[in-house]
Design a protein around this motif. Structure first.
Motif, PDB file in Angstrom:
ATOM      1  N   GLY B  25     -80.517  18.000  51.462  1.00 48.88           N
ATOM      2  CA  GLY B  25     -79.602  17.681  50.368  1.00 48.88           C
ATOM      3  C   GLY B  25     -80.285  17.221  49.087  1.00 48.88           C
ATOM      4  N   ILE B  26     -81.576  16.922  49.144  1.00 47.37           N
ATOM      5  CA  ILE B  26     -82.246  16.462  47.920  1.00 47.37           C
ATOM      6  C   ILE B  26     -83.399  17.392  47.556  1.00 47.37           C
ATOM      7  N   ASN B  27     -83.737  17.411  46.278  1.00 51.51           N
ATOM      8  CA  ASN B  27     -84.869  18.202  45.834  1.00 51.51           C
ATOM      9  C   ASN B  27     -86.151  17.380  45.875  1.00 51.51           C
ATOM     10  N   GLU B  28     -85.981  16.124  45.506  1.00 49.41           N
ATOM     11  CA  GLU B  28     -87.133  15.257  45.437  1.00 49.41           C
ATOM     12  C   GLU B  28     -86.675  13.822  45.676  1.00 49.41           C
ATOM     13  N   GLY B  29     -87.479  13.067  46.392  1.00 43.57           N
ATOM     14  CA  GLY B  29     -87.115  11.665  46.592  1.00 43.57           C
ATOM     15  C   GLY B  29     -87.464  11.176  47.978  1.00 43.57           C
ATOM     16  N   ASN B  30     -86.907  10.041  48.315  1.00 40.50           N
ATOM     17  CA  ASN B  30     -87.192   9.424  49.604  1.00 40.50           C
ATOM     18  C   ASN B  30     -85.967   9.434  50.509  1.00 40.50           C
ATOM     19  N   ILE B  31     -86.216   9.732  51.767  1.00 42.45           N
ATOM     20  CA  ILE B  31     -85.165   9.582  52.777  1.00 42.45           C
ATOM     21  C   ILE B  31     -85.648   8.480  53.718  1.00 42.45           C
ATOM     22  N   SER B  67     -89.769   6.376  56.571  1.00 41.39           N
ATOM     23  CA  SER B  67     -89.576   6.721  55.175  1.00 41.39           C
ATOM     24  C   SER B  67     -90.262   8.059  54.908  1.00 41.39           C
ATOM     25  N   ILE B  68     -89.463   9.054  54.536  1.00 41.72           N
ATOM     26  CA  ILE B  68     -90.009  10.391  54.309  1.00 41.72           C
ATOM     27  C   ILE B  68     -89.941  10.719  52.822  1.00 41.72           C
ATOM     28  N   PHE B  69     -91.071  11.141  52.286  1.00 36.14           N
ATOM     29  CA  PHE B  69     -91.110  11.487  50.874  1.00 36.14           C
ATOM     30  C   PHE B  69     -91.098  12.998  50.701  1.00 36.14           C
ATOM     31  N   LYS B  70     -90.115  13.439  49.928  1.00 33.79           N
ATOM     32  CA  LYS B  70     -90.049  14.867  49.652  1.00 33.79           C
ATOM     33  C   LYS B  70     -90.284  15.059  48.160  1.00 33.79           C
TER      34      LYS B  70
END
Lengths: 90, 198
Positions: B25-31, B67-70
């Motif tokens: 659902g996100i292009n960039e950021g943290n989950i 914490s996953i960084f995309k």
């Protein structure tokens, strides 16, 4: 070091005999050895003497002992006769 | 952008599915996924790993936060330099603890021989999945553990089916690799160029 066998049953018999007592490993026979049933037992050279003791009562015909030697990064297989092995040991 | 998922109390494989959805659902950021058990922690970490995303795990009060960084720089230059042997996009599914049908004694010998040769042959498979009695190969007393450990050093992922370990009551005896579920197994097989079933 490696022992090759002329039959699978011999290989399994030897494995049973030595397993648990020595750090042996059943492996497919390396490609540079052609005369074999396809299974070999691999073990460390320092165990050779004790393994020879353990095999004293066994029929060693059809089984071949080899030593892997690495010379200038080239692996070489040296055939060792059982009689020689026992003689050197003693 | 930061998305938090509270996956505590959710049954496996829900935490992984929720995390995956959020990542898509996100292009960039943290989950950030919060879970309450180690299996869920491992499974979510594995998801991040399989997607080649950077992640970190922290623990607090018996809960785990993954914490996953995309982002555009998901792959650090460091990772690119670290050269490992090439892996084939090949998945091997091991459904039993012997190789082939026939006498058990021979089958046991053959499977040992198989994993020895596999650990000596490049390119190495991307993953080896153990299901049903195959999980006996990754647990105590198995004679292929050393070969499997060697494969993990080359980057091959070794995974045992969790419910199978549970069925045979050998979950506590796992010696190599991780525990997985059917969703991850399907994912790996579907994404592979080639799957070999033993």
């Amino acid at each position: 070091m490696i022992i090759t066998f002329s039959s699978t049953h011999q290989a399994i018999h030897f494995e049973r005999l030595l397993l648990g007592r020595f750090a042996i490993e059943m492996i497919p026979t390396p490609r540079d050895i052609t005369a074999s049933c396809g299974l070999s037992l691999k073990f460390e050279k320092e165990d050779l003497s004790s393994i020879l003791d353990a095999l004293k009562a066994e029929d060693l015909s059809g089984k071949q002992l080899y030593e892997y030697i690495e010379e200038k990064q080239i692996r070489k297989m040296i055939t060792i006769g059982w009689e020689d092995a026992y003689a050197t040991k003693a | 952008m930061e998305v938090k998922i509270d996956a505590r109390g959710l049954a496996c494989p829900k935490p992984v599915i929720e995390t995956k959805k959020a990542l898509e659902g996100i292009n960039e950021g943290n989950i950030i996924t919060l879970v309450d058990n180690a299996v869920a922690r491992d499974n979510v970490s594995k998801l991040a790993k399989s997607l080649k995303l950077h992640f970190s795990v922290s623990e607090a009060d018996g809960n785990f936060e993954i914490s996953i960084f995309k982002g555009a720089y998901a792959q650090s230059p460091e990772d690119m330099v670290q050269k490992r042997p090439d892996l084939a996009n090949l998945v091997i599914l091991v459904g039993k603890d012997t190789l082939g049908e026939g006498e058990r004694e021979l089958g046991e010998t053959l499977i040992k021989s198989y994993f020895y040769a596999l650990s000596e042959s490049e390119p190495y498979p991307k993953a080896i999945l153990f299901v049903n009695s195959g999980v006996k190969l990754t647990t105590l007393n198995s004679q292929v553990i050393e070969h499997l450990k060697k494969l993990t050093e080359y980057g091959t992922e070794i995974l045992s089916c969790g419910l199978c370990l549970d069925y045979y009551q050998i979950k506590d005896f796992l010696q190599v690799g991780g525990v997985t579920n059917m969703y991850h197994i399907i994912e790996l097989m579907n994404e592979a160029n080639n799957t070999i079933t033993l």
